[in-house]
Design a protein around this motif. Structure first.
Motif, mmCIF file in Angstrom:
data_model
loop_
_atom_site.group_PDB
_atom_site.id
_atom_site.type_symbol
_atom_site.label_atom_id
_atom_site.label_comp_id
_atom_site.label_asym_id
_atom_site.label_seq_id
_atom_site.Cartn_x
_atom_site.Cartn_y
_atom_site.Cartn_z
ATOM 1 N N ALA B 512 0.958 -1.335 -0.045
ATOM 2 C CA ALA B 512 -0.018 -0.033 -0.131
ATOM 3 C C ALA B 512 0.879 1.341 0.017
ATOM 4 O O ALA B 512 0.563 2.285 -0.864
ATOM 5 C CB ALA B 512 -0.927 0.073 1.358
ATOM 6 N N ALA B 513 2.018 1.211 0.926
ATOM 7 C CA ALA B 513 2.825 2.509 0.939
ATOM 8 C C ALA B 513 3.252 2.844 -0.548
ATOM 9 O O ALA B 513 3.548 3.975 -0.938
ATOM 10 C CB ALA B 513 3.847 2.329 2.090
ATOM 11 N N ASP B 514 3.744 1.782 -1.142
ATOM 12 C CA ASP B 514 4.583 1.918 -2.379
ATOM 13 C C ASP B 514 3.405 2.458 -3.279
ATOM 14 O O ASP B 514 3.670 3.208 -4.242
ATOM 15 C CB ASP B 514 5.193 0.777 -2.691
ATOM 16 N N ALA B 515 2.293 1.829 -3.356
ATOM 17 C CA ALA B 515 1.319 1.947 -4.461
ATOM 18 C C ALA B 515 0.993 3.513 -4.339
ATOM 19 O O ALA B 515 0.633 4.536 -5.331
ATOM 20 C CB ALA B 515 0.057 1.312 -4.334
ATOM 21 N N ILE B 516 0.751 4.236 -2.930
ATOM 22 C CA ILE B 516 0.295 5.528 -2.708
ATOM 23 C C ILE B 516 1.311 6.562 -2.737
ATOM 24 O O ILE B 516 1.268 7.480 -3.176
ATOM 25 C CB ILE B 516 -0.588 5.703 -1.250
ATOM 26 N N GLY B 517 2.564 5.856 -2.243
ATOM 27 C CA GLY B 517 3.773 6.859 -2.383
ATOM 28 C C GLY B 517 3.857 7.368 -0.850
ATOM 29 O O GLY B 517 4.762 8.378 -0.972
#
Ligand code: FES
Ligand code: FES
Lengths: 172, 787
Positions: B512-517
């Protein structure tokens, strides 16, 4: 043993005084209550787990006096006037002990159900002296069963602990 | 705005691809785990279950009066008090050809295995409940029973289900090409019969169910350490005849291992919540280890009659395998044997295949999937024969494999069979020669053979065994994730699936963190509660990374778009100029200008009561995504084992274990390795130690860890791992499953290694596990009394 045993086992109770993780208390316990159930349910420290209730898996291991023991095989009554340590005593204010930290850093746990028992077995073992080789590490772990990890992370955790001569365990 | 749709290059991601340490560990290391029986339930009654002690019997009467009158006993239930829920527990995977037999939550008339529930006692505590079990009088009429597939399939065998003409549960055949003709025309044909014994899952936490009916909300709340919370809720809603919204199923945050048996649906899961409603008082049942041995599903028993036809170079022309599978007393599902059917061909080009299943009922606790799920047996059948081909032609086993491997440019590769998910067996991607090369880089074959010959001179018998496999993972129908921006500006990821130690709270925060940034510390992951997300399937069949993973990725990318669009509207700036950094959305070239995620949540989610919102500004930043794979993604791997066999004691020592694994993109190498290592230990257990034994009439003979040997740290060597990465084209993360690959090849590779070590004796390994008595029998030709 009190004569109440012959009456109704569900009714037979006795008083015990136990020191648990440094605090001393007096409890009225069922005479047939296991030490594991006493710790988990009556004292309210559920970190000690039950995996087999027949002394084989080691999940229920605690330290009583200076020995690692299987709390599923003992009665609460046998802990009268004893001093007990459970997994809840290892971290201080949430700060992990070096052994716990080594477990974390080496992915030595997955579901974590067996972990309390391993930690307590190892705490007792490490008090007897450092673990200096992989063979010693495996020996120290061999009284407990883990179904998730394959033990690799636990061996690595033990080998990463500093030994008295300042080296990591089992300097090849 | 940028919207990543695929992640192929982990170099460019902040979190994915790194071996991030687990968030779960802190609580588990300090005794703060949230296992079902650790939850502070308070005043719950406790249940104990009386189980049939006959493998087959008719119940003539049950007298519960004495039990009921025991002090502290609340109630006793038998089938006669449970009429409304005496409903079929249907199999998870079925087939129109199945000789269908109803499985009830509790015995009504016929008990068909030792361990089947007969009565439930509810008492103030478990001690009293167990006292009361002893006071229940059951009058049984014992019936003839069968304790193995061999017994069950014998002419005139007693029926497991009276009234059924046969003990065969299902008979299925899959074919590719023309196997019969190919067998006739093959220059060489070898045949063998290979048997794999029963084993169990043995999660160290056994099963557990607790339930409470919540009067004010009129909702039944069930805590269940299941691998599949939504599936259990669905089954309960169907059996109780209520809507799914009337049941909240909670799989606790911590579950002490799963491995398959906890993905099934059991009578106890129907009984306990119903009884809690009947008594209008919370009730819990905690399975003890003895119950787990006799009532949790098991797996593995199969007998394979396998034939291979090949040419002078060792090229496979045809594979024919007819195998018997032990379904146990009821069909909990046909997934395991159907997986076996399609796992047989493995990584090889085989033009003609005949795969035939004869599954039968026995008077033993039912089988269902266990880590590996039908694959270890298939790999035993195929890979043992690859070694026999090598022996027959005087070739290196590695060379015979090399000549038959599917090549990297042949993907997608259609095998010609059908997988258990109903889709054609078509491998999506892989690099099988690279797996073999990986092993050969680590073992110098010429050197090993020289050492092997030398060692024999001093009475030391060394052997090398290989086994390769292809494993269908990441099956459908779908898995779900809900991603939400919370009022505090954090991201909450809710998963339908519940973990049993796989580290979901860590790896899905990475996704999730990588998808959202955003900063990963802002992401929380929770799971296992049907109130978090309406639908889901569960954790089984190594499917979550490639189903829930993409679902989290998709929902998070949509949330990212919403976040940026709200910020654009707040800042009155084009969304293309905005980036997410830490906990803020900022103008790319003017970081001073920006809004925090909390402010965005306050505008978009909290809003201003009654006020209109700008036209293009999103509201309620919350996205739910269900990812639906088009078919299974195929992981693959290889195991190489070097053993030393003591020919006096039959003891096997593993000198080296090498494991090459390809599960596509690796999101968190630490966790993937953990899965492979754990699977490897289970495979060692299956290969050498673990065996659930039964007498000829179905009496379980191994019901404690004193007679069922689980491997400890002394038995499991640390394997040398290597990865090959063939990303799957079937999902945006390129991932495949890794939960079982460590287990699958081990029984075959160890057996190959032992047979290789014992070649001077001409020993034939036909049965697994390789307990010392089997090894000695193979060396010296003793007859063993196999049931
Ligand atoms: S629970 Fe005590 S040894 Fe297993
Ligand atoms: S971590 Fe699950 S049993 Fe050890």
């Amino acid at each position: 043993m009190s004569e109440a045993v012959e009456l109704d086992p569900a009714e037979a109770k006795m008083w015990i005084t136990v020191t648990i993780n440094g605090s001393k208390g007096t409890y009225l316990v069922d005479q047939r209550l296991t030490l594991a159930d006493f710790i988990r349910k009556q004292v309210g420290l559920p970190g000690t787990h039950l995996g087999c209730e027949h002394g084989s898996c080691g999940a229920c291991t605690i330290i009583m006096g200076d020995k690692a023991v299987r709390s599923c095989l003992l009665l609460a009554a046998q802990a009268d006037r004893e001093s007990i340590e459970t997994v809840e005593s290892l971290a201080e204010d949430g700060v992990l002990s070096p052994l716990q930290e080594a477990f974390h850093a080496n992915h030595a746990l997955q579901c974590g159900y067996c972990t309390s028992g391993f930690l307590m077995s190892l705490v007792a073992r490490l008090r007897e002296g450092p673990i200096e080789s992989e063979a010693q590490a495996r020996e120290a772990l061999s009284g407990n069963i883990c179904r998730c990890t394959g033990y690799t992370g636990m061996v690595a955790a033990l080998m990463s602990l500093p030994t008295p001569n300042g080296q990591s365990g089992g300097a090849q | 705005m940028t919207q990543l749709s695929e992640v192929r290059d982990l170099e460019k991601t902040a979190n994915l691809g790194t071996g991030m340490l687990r968030r779960e560990d802190q609580r588990l290391l300090t005794g703060g785990g949230q296992f079902l029986d650790d939850l502070p339930f308070g005043d719950f009654y406790e249940a104990a279950i009386l189980r049939s002690n006959y493998a087959h019997a008719r119940i003539l009467s049950i007298d519960t009066e004495a039990a009921k009158s025991l002090n502290g006993v609340i109630a006793v239930f038998t089938a006669s008090e449970l009429g409304p829920i005496l409903k079929d527990l249907p199999p998870k995977v079925t087939n129109p050809k199945l000789n269908y037999q109803v499985r009830l939550p509790i015995v009504k008339e016929y008990a068909r295995y030792i361990g089947e529930p007969v009565a439930v006692v509810v008492a103030e505590n478990r001690y009293i409940a167990e006292d009361a079990l002893e006071l229940i009088e059951v009058e049984y009429e014992p019936l003839e029973s069968v304790g193995s597939t061999a017994q069950a399939l014998k002419e005139g065998a007693p029926p497991v289900h009276i009234g059924s003409e046969t003990n065969v549960a299902v008979h299925l055949i899959q074919q590719a090409g023309d196997p019969e003709a190919a067998l006739k025309s093959s220059p060489h044909v070898l045949r063998e019969t290979l048997h794999v014994a029963r084993g169990g899952g043995h999660s160290i936490e056994a099963r557990a169910v607790a339930a409470r009916f919540d009067g004010p909300t009129q909702q039944l709340i069930v805590w269940d350490n299941t691998q599949a919370p939504h599936y259990v809720r669905q089954m309960l809603a169907t059996i109780y005849g209520v809507s799914e919204d009337e049941i909240r199923l909670i799989a606790p945050a911590d579950i002490g291992g799963g491995f398959g048996p906890k993905a099934q649906f059991y009578g106890e899961e129907v009984l306990i919540p119903w009884i809690a409603m009947e008594l209008n008082h919370p009730v819990k049942w905690i399975e003890d280890r003895w119950e787990n041995f006799i009532s949790a599903t098991m797996e593995r028993t199969q007998t394979h009659h396998v034939e291979v036809g090949f040419d002078d170079d060792g090229r496979l022309l045809v594979l024919k395998d007819v195998f018997e599978h032990d379904q146990g007393a009821y069909c909990v599902g046909l997934k395991v044997p159907t997986i076996t059917m399609s796992t047989l061909p493995g990584p090889y080009v085989i033009p003609n295949i005949h795969s035939e299943l004869i599954s039968c009922y026995t008077n033993i606790v039912p089988t269902s999937s266990l880590r590996g799920a039908g694959r270890p047996q298939a790999v035993v059948a195929m890979e043992r024969m690859m070694d026999r081909i090598a022996e027959h032609l005087g070739l290196e086993p590695a060379e015979v494999r090399r000549r038959n491997l599917i090549q990297p440019d042949q993907f997608p590769y259609a095998v010609g069979l059908t997988f258990r998910d109903g889709s054609p067996l078509t491998y999506d991607s892989g690099n099988y020669p690279a797996l073999l090369d990986g092993v050969l880089e680590r073992i110098d074959l010429a050197e090993f053979r020289a050492e092997q010959i030398e060692a024999r001179k001093s009475g030391k018998f060394l052997g090398l065994g290989l086994a390769m496999f292809v494993e269908g993972t990441g099956i459908g129908p779908y898995e779900g994730a809900r991603v939400r921006l919370t009022n505090t500006g954090r991201v909450m990821v809710s998963l339908a699936a519940s973990p049993q130690g796989q580290g979901y709270e860590t790896v899905y925060a990475q996704v999730a963190a990588d998808a959202i940034g955003c900063d990963i510390d802002l992401v929380s992951v929770r799971h296992g509660d049907t109130s978090f997300i309406p639908y889901g399937q569960g954790t089984f069949a190594s499917r979550i990374t490639s189903t829930a993973g993409p679902a989290v990725w998709q929902a998070s990318t949509q949330v990212k778009v919403d976040i940026i669009d709200v910020a654009a509207s707040m800042l009155k700036i084009d969304s293309g100029e905005l980036v997410i950094r830490g906990d803020r959305v900022e103008v790319g070239d003017d970081p001073e200008k920006g809004v925090s995620l909390a402010e965005i949540a306050s505008i978009a989610n909290v809003g201003r009561h009654g006020m209109s919102v700008a036209r293009n500004q999103p509201v309620a930043i919350e996205r739910t995504s269900y990812f639906k794979p088009s078919q299974a993604a195929y992981s693959s791997g290889i195991s190489a084992i070097i053993v030393s066999v003591d020919v006096e004691t039959g003891k096997i020592e593993i000198l080296r274990s090498i494991l090459g694994h390809d599960c596509g993109t690796v999101l968190n190498p630490l966790l993937v390795e953990g899965q492979v290592l754990g699977g490897h230990a289970h495979g060692i257990g299956n290969a050498i130690y673990e065996e659930a034994k039964y007498s000829k009439d179905g009496q379980p003979l191994t019901v404690s860890y004193l007679d069922y040997a689980l491997p400890t740290a002394m038995e499991v060597p640390t394997p040398e791992l290597f990865h090959v990465v063939s990303p799957s084209p079937l999902n945006p993360l390129g991932v495949k499953g890794s939960g079982e690959g460590g287990t699958v090849p081990l029984p075959a590779s160890v057996a190959n290694a032992v047979e290789d070590a014992l070649r001077p004796f001409g020993a034939r390994i036909r049965e697994i596990p390789l307990t010392p008595d089997r090894v000695l029998a193979a060396i010296y030709g003793f007859q063993r009394d196999e049931t």
